[in-house]
Design a protein around this motif. Structure first.
Motif, mmCIF file in Angstrom:
data_model
loop_
_atom_site.group_PDB
_atom_site.id
_atom_site.type_symbol
_atom_site.label_atom_id
_atom_site.label_comp_id
_atom_site.label_asym_id
_atom_site.label_seq_id
_atom_site.Cartn_x
_atom_site.Cartn_y
_atom_site.Cartn_z
ATOM 1 N N PHE A 110 -34.679 63.645 81.595
ATOM 2 C CA PHE A 110 -35.867 64.889 81.223
ATOM 3 C C PHE A 110 -36.478 65.484 82.755
ATOM 4 O O PHE A 110 -37.532 64.516 82.963
ATOM 5 C CB PHE A 110 -36.103 64.348 80.214
ATOM 6 N N SER A 111 -36.673 66.529 83.342
ATOM 7 C CA SER A 111 -37.152 66.639 83.851
ATOM 8 C C SER A 111 -38.654 67.456 84.107
ATOM 9 O O SER A 111 -39.313 67.894 85.224
ATOM 10 C CB SER A 111 -36.109 67.340 85.323
ATOM 11 N N ASP A 115 -22.308 56.005 76.612
ATOM 12 C CA ASP A 115 -21.816 56.507 75.674
ATOM 13 C C ASP A 115 -22.726 57.580 75.366
ATOM 14 O O ASP A 115 -21.776 58.283 74.318
ATOM 15 C CB ASP A 115 -21.571 55.221 74.649
ATOM 16 N N LEU A 116 -23.659 57.994 75.108
ATOM 17 C CA LEU A 116 -24.173 59.419 74.240
ATOM 18 C C LEU A 116 -25.362 59.696 76.270
ATOM 19 O O LEU A 116 -25.657 58.560 77.032
ATOM 20 C CB LEU A 116 -25.357 58.830 73.951
ATOM 21 N N VAL A 117 -26.018 60.791 76.054
ATOM 22 C CA VAL A 117 -26.017 61.440 77.317
ATOM 23 C C VAL A 117 -27.268 62.090 76.761
ATOM 24 O O VAL A 117 -26.959 63.323 75.675
ATOM 25 C CB VAL A 117 -25.402 62.013 78.243
ATOM 26 N N ILE A 118 -28.494 62.481 76.604
ATOM 27 C CA ILE A 118 -29.460 62.368 76.692
ATOM 28 C C ILE A 118 -29.742 63.694 77.494
ATOM 29 O O ILE A 118 -30.498 62.894 77.467
ATOM 30 C CB ILE A 118 -30.829 62.028 76.072
ATOM 31 N N GLU A 122 -24.715 69.144 80.772
ATOM 32 C CA GLU A 122 -23.718 68.598 81.869
ATOM 33 C C GLU A 122 -22.663 68.777 82.163
ATOM 34 O O GLU A 122 -22.003 68.236 82.927
ATOM 35 C CB GLU A 122 -24.053 66.861 81.444
ATOM 36 N N GLY A 123 -21.722 69.403 81.033
ATOM 37 C CA GLY A 123 -20.519 69.604 81.613
ATOM 38 C C GLY A 123 -19.812 68.177 81.695
ATOM 39 O O GLY A 123 -19.048 67.918 82.664
ATOM 40 N N LYS A 182 -17.692 61.436 76.076
ATOM 41 C CA LYS A 182 -18.708 61.558 75.987
ATOM 42 C C LYS A 182 -19.304 62.235 75.399
ATOM 43 O O LYS A 182 -19.624 63.256 74.852
ATOM 44 C CB LYS A 182 -19.335 62.086 77.682
ATOM 45 N N ASP A 183 -20.496 61.476 74.266
ATOM 46 C CA ASP A 183 -20.892 62.496 73.721
ATOM 47 C C ASP A 183 -22.306 63.172 74.434
ATOM 48 O O ASP A 183 -22.644 62.064 75.069
ATOM 49 C CB ASP A 183 -21.747 61.619 72.538
ATOM 50 N N TYR A 184 -22.693 64.387 73.808
ATOM 51 C CA TYR A 184 -24.243 64.460 74.263
ATOM 52 C C TYR A 184 -24.690 65.237 73.422
ATOM 53 O O TYR A 184 -24.231 65.766 72.387
ATOM 54 C CB TYR A 184 -23.331 65.473 75.205
#
Length: 496
Positions: A419-420, A452-455, A460-461, A466-468
């Motif tokens: 988160f930028s 396992d999860l990217v928030i 992100e492609g 991968k869970d997103y």
């Protein structure tokens, strides 16, 4: 317990209707129960008549529309009460229940008198006696109508009769109401001091009822003074050690006055282990840790066997657990092996599966591994033959070990964040999640390949495995709600 197939079917139908949020298909219920549509509709008519009989003032209506049964929605707690009360009412009407309740209460002169008391024909009495005898045999209790036994029709060991009485009444009534001829104030109040009333009032109502049931059974048996309880080794030392750390007669049930001083200490120790076997979560984690610390110092076969079993289990499955979890399982192993050794009964699984230990559906591979481990351990350990288990108790021990392995094997959800838009955004996400989930449930990683999860706020492609979760604003409450629900689903998928 004692219920006929039609009663079990009607209860299953009632449960399906009470707890379903949507109309239920008639064909679906019939298939699940293995009965025809015609039989199901007949049972449903009988069920409606029973509801009107048992709950005349309760507005509960059914409607059949296009092959579906519709029931008006009621609160879940009310639904559970209705179902439990209906089950109790069915059981109270059975011949077996009436016979056992009568024989527990007083001595009957002969079988002819028993038939008259129960309004049953001689053939019906003998058929009922056969079913009752089968159940009592599991507790090594026999029936005797001769003149030699002047006080009771039971030939028994006191500890086994008390255990049977508890299971019989608790499985039947379950706190829904007090058994016939039991007066709560008359029987229970002498056992409860002011401090104990306060402590008991803090427990959930069903646990309060459990304590009252046990107290009443205990007090009634003590008043009859038929047989003294005997508490011998190796149980005595272990129970005395646990009692020295937490005396349940000071916390929950007082020792009644007037007991022969010769047997006071045995009764004191008995109620302490009896309560621990029957009422869950009665010792705190701190007390369990202290008990383990003292029990492992004893030269006692039960304590030694449990230590050996636990240490070998940890080594075999490479378990890492907290001191609290370790003490919790050791505590329950001690209770388990005292239970099967001290009472020395062969529990009928169909009768007690609800109350003794809940069987979990373990993963097949792990279940097999645990069984191989136990078979090997019981062969190699010097005390293995002493603690040899029946198939029923072996299944229960497998279930307990499965639980311990599950508790000692963490499967946390690994999360990576991005988160930028805000310099502190990623830390804010982590802090909010840490308020809800412990490190055993959720951990954070900078390595997205391990996640396992990217928030993230960005595309992100990522690959499909991968869970997103996309989050655009940290002030969007709806997005936070979706995130928590999403994480909860992932946790459930991983652990159940």
């Amino acid at each position: 317990m004692f219920l006929e197939p039609k009663h079990l079917a009607k209860l299953a139908i009632f449960k399906s209707l009470l707890f379903s949020e949507e109309p239920v298909l008639i064909s679906s219920i019939a298939t699940d129960l293995g009965i025809s549509r015609k039989t199901l509709l007949r049972y449903l008519d009988q069920l409606i008549a029973d509801i009107l009989h048992y709950f005349p003032d309760f507005d509960l209506r059914f409607k059949i529309n296009h092959g579906k049964i519709i029931i008006f929605t009621i609160e879940e707690e009310t639904a559970l009460y209705l179902l439990s009360y209906m089950r109790l009412s069915y059981i109270e009407e059975t011949k077996e229940f009436k016979m056992i309740h009568l024989l527990l209460d007083r001595k009957i002169k002969n079988v002819t008198t028993l038939g008259k008391e129960l309004h049953q024909s001689p053939s019906s009495v003998y058929l009922t006696l056969k079913k009752v005898t089968y159940l009592l045999d599991h507790f090594d209790i026999q029936l005797d109508f001769s003149t030699h036994n002047r006080i009771s029709n039971f030939v028994y060991e006191e500890k086994k009769l008390r255990l049977f009485a508890y299971y019989f009444y608790w499985l039947t009534y379950g706190g829904i109401k007090w058994p016939t001829d039991w007066k709560e104030n008359h029987w229970a109040q002498p056992l409860l001091g002011k401090t104990q009333k306060h402590l008991i009032s803090q427990l959930v109502p069903s646990k309060q009822n459990q304590l009252h049931y046990i107290g009443m059974i205990w007090y009634r048996r003590l008043l009859l003074r038929i047989q003294p309880i005997q508490m011998d080794e190796p149980y005595r030392t272990i129970i005395a050690t646990m009692t020295s750390i937490h005396d349940l007669t000071e916390t929950y049930l007082s020792l009644p006055l007037g007991i022969d001083t010769t047997y006071q200490e045995d009764e004191h120790l008995f109620i302490n282990i009896f309560l621990r076997h029957l009422v869950g979560d009665i010792d705190t984690a701190t007390q369990q840790i202290e008990m383990m610390a003292q029990l492992v110092t004893l030269d006692n076969p039960i304590s030694n066997f449990c230590q050996s079993l636990l240490s070998n289990l940890i080594k075999e499955f490479s378990l890492i657990s907290s001191e609290e979890t370790h003490a919790f399982f050791f505590y329950h192993l001690i209770l388990f092996f005292i239970y099967i050794q001290y009472y020395d009964i062969n529990l009928p699984s169909s009768f007690f599966s609800e109350i003794v230990f809940e069987k979990q559906p373990p993963r097949a591979e792990l279940n097999t591994q645990i069984r191989y481990f136990l078979t090997d351990f019981f062969i190699k350990d010097p005390l293995g033959e002493t603690f040899k288990l029946t198939d029923f108790y072996l299944n229960l021990l497998v279930s307990q070990i499965y639980t311990y392995i599950d508790m000692s094997t963490a499967h946390p959800l690994r999360i990576a964040t991005q988160f930028s838009k805000n310099a502190l955004g990623e830390e804010l996400i982590k802090q909010r999640l840490r308020k809800v989930y412990t490190s055993q449930v959720v951990v954070f990683t900078k390595d997205y390949q391990q996640a396992d999860l990217v928030i993230s706020e960005s595309y992100e492609g990522l690959k499909k495995e991968k869970d997103y979760f996309y989050i655009d604003s940290l002030t969007d409450n709806a997005a936070w709600s979706r995130l928590f629900n999403y994480i909860q689903e992932r946790i459930l998928d991983r652990n159940f």
